[in-house]
Scaffold this active site. Structure first.
Site, mmCIF file in Angstrom:
data_model
loop_
_atom_site.group_PDB
_atom_site.id
_atom_site.type_symbol
_atom_site.label_atom_id
_atom_site.label_comp_id
_atom_site.label_asym_id
_atom_site.label_seq_id
_atom_site.Cartn_x
_atom_site.Cartn_y
_atom_site.Cartn_z
ATOM 1 N N LYS A 82 0.840 -1.203 0.000
ATOM 2 C CA LYS A 82 0.000 0.000 0.000
ATOM 3 C C LYS A 82 0.881 1.262 0.000
ATOM 4 O O LYS A 82 0.652 2.189 -0.776
ATOM 5 C CB LYS A 82 -0.943 -0.011 1.225
ATOM 6 N N THR A 83 1.901 1.271 0.871
ATOM 7 C CA THR A 83 2.783 2.437 0.949
ATOM 8 C C THR A 83 3.574 2.579 -0.353
ATOM 9 O O THR A 83 3.753 3.695 -0.869
ATOM 10 C CB THR A 83 3.761 2.282 2.138
ATOM 11 N N ASP A 127 -1.406 6.247 6.764
ATOM 12 C CA ASP A 127 -1.404 4.806 6.961
ATOM 13 C C ASP A 127 -2.299 4.496 8.166
ATOM 14 O O ASP A 127 -2.489 5.359 9.031
ATOM 15 C CB ASP A 127 0.040 4.359 7.229
ATOM 16 N N THR A 176 -5.695 -1.888 6.881
ATOM 17 C CA THR A 176 -5.820 -3.347 6.855
ATOM 18 C C THR A 176 -7.252 -3.721 7.255
ATOM 19 O O THR A 176 -7.624 -4.878 7.201
ATOM 20 C CB THR A 176 -4.845 -3.985 7.856
ATOM 21 N N ARG A 235 6.714 -8.029 1.256
ATOM 22 C CA ARG A 235 7.559 -7.591 2.360
ATOM 23 C C ARG A 235 8.254 -8.794 3.007
ATOM 24 O O ARG A 235 9.430 -8.750 3.358
ATOM 25 C CB ARG A 235 6.726 -6.833 3.413
#
Ligand code: ADE
Length: 351
Positions: A82-83, A127, A176, A235
């Site tokens: 997302k980032t 975020d 999330t 990640r």
């Protein structure tokens, strides 16, 4: 205080409190590498093809109209990018992105100070946006819709309201937990995209791309093994790649092969489908203590010593994705596939 890297500005609104999500301050070497591994252009971003296609239209149209992008909400499990996407959007638009997070913004003054300092077309990335306080959300409503905020000056009967015009900015929210975003806030996003778990082929490409950026020599079998153990999450794939690299450096291997990778994953306690000790502990505890369920989240938390939020956000999505656990109105149930994986005999107990 702000920390600046390329066009990314990580906000720390007041010096006396840490308003920045620690995850977003990429200070240790692993995290710094993560920043470097992140693709900067949409064309370099692997996977999430539907989201990419939609975003590309959104970006191209905004550029043709010479206007700011609509507000965007990105949601999905942790570590899916997302980032990274928010940064790519900023690069593609040629604007600055200012980064903060829901829990870091404590007072209305904090959010007012952030948005009044934005420039035309800037992107504000929040975020964990589901963790914003209601009073902060309220400020965002008019900021997102009318590009204005109403400030109250003074207190009591003499207090005055003043409307402050804002530059036309774009809010990118990431979460999330989409269900925890209030509908007035959700309704103000012009575009909403769900990031899915990656398929093995895409994760494998990401591992190979990262290996090449980090100058790591790795066989295709080894990168595929890392991909299979990565919980379908970039990640985690990048993290595993780096741990396997450490293993190779210490053991003086010139190239990482399947055998080295297997040994390293074993050392890390990660099995061939990407489960770690905590995943297996959650599954086996429910099987041993509750005959596989159904059992509620708070009970799972009590018997495993893991926080409810961690179980819900980190462990469960992948266990459900693999079909090892199911969520029912009566609680969580462990499936026969999980029994098979753990080598435990399934004894049916009608409830
Ligand atoms: N690194 C992390 N996520 C990535 C992605 N989706 N594509 C390319 N490289 C990445």
């Amino acid at each position: 205080m702000t920390i600046k890297k390329n066009n990314i500005e990580i906000l720390n609104v007041s010096a006396d409190r840490n308003l920045v999500d620690a995850n977003l301050i990429q200070s240790d070497s692993d995290n710094f590498n993560d920043l470097n591994l992140r693709p900067q252009k949409l064309e370099d971003y692997i996977g999430q093809n539907e989201v990419k296609k939609n975003l590309s239209y959104l970006i191209k149209s905004a550029k043709i109209r010479n206007e700011n992008l609509d507000h965007i909400l990105l949601y999905g499990a942790p570590g899916l990018g997302k980032t990274t996407l928010a940064n790519i959007i900023a690069v593609e638009m040629g604007v600055n992105v200012r980064v903060t997070s829901g829990p870091a913004i404590e007072k209305q003054g904090d959010i007012a100070s952030i948005i009044t300092n934005l420039k035309e077309n800037d992107i504000l990335f929040i975020d964990e946006i589901h963790r914003l306080k209601p009073a902060i959300e309220e400020i965002l409503y008019s900021a997102m819709e009318d590009f204005a905020i109403d400030l109250i000056i003074g207190k009591g009967p003499g207090a005055k309201s003043m409307r402050l015009k804002l530059p036309r900015f774009t809010l990118i929210g990431a979460t999330t937990k989409i269900s925890q975003i209030s509908s007035p806030l959700r309704d103000r996003f012009g575009a909403m995209y769900k990031l899915m778990f990656y398929d093995i082929k895409d994760i494998n490409k990401i591992v190979q791309r990262s290996a090449s950026l980090l100058n790591i020599k790795i066989t295709s079998e080894a990168s595929l093994l890392i991909a299979h153990s990565s919980r379908s999450t970039p990640r985690i794939a990048n993290r595993l790649l780096k741990r396997v690299r450490d293993f190779a450096i210490v053991n003086k291997f010139d190239e990482i092969d399947q055998n080295h990778t297997k040994k390293c994953l074993e050392l890390l306690g990660i099995d061939e489908i990407g489960l770690d000790d905590s995943d297996r502990h959650i599954l086996s505890s429910i099987i041993e203590k509750f005959n596989g369920g159904p059992v509620g989240l708070s009970t799972i938390s009590a018997i495993t010593n893991e926080e409810e939020e961690t179980i819900e956000e980190v462990y469960e999505p992948y266990l459900m994705q693999l079909g090892l656990m199911e969520r029912t109105p009566r609680g969580r149930i462990i499936t026969s596939k999980a029994y098979q994986h753990l080598g435990i005999n399934l004894i049916k107990n009608e409830k």
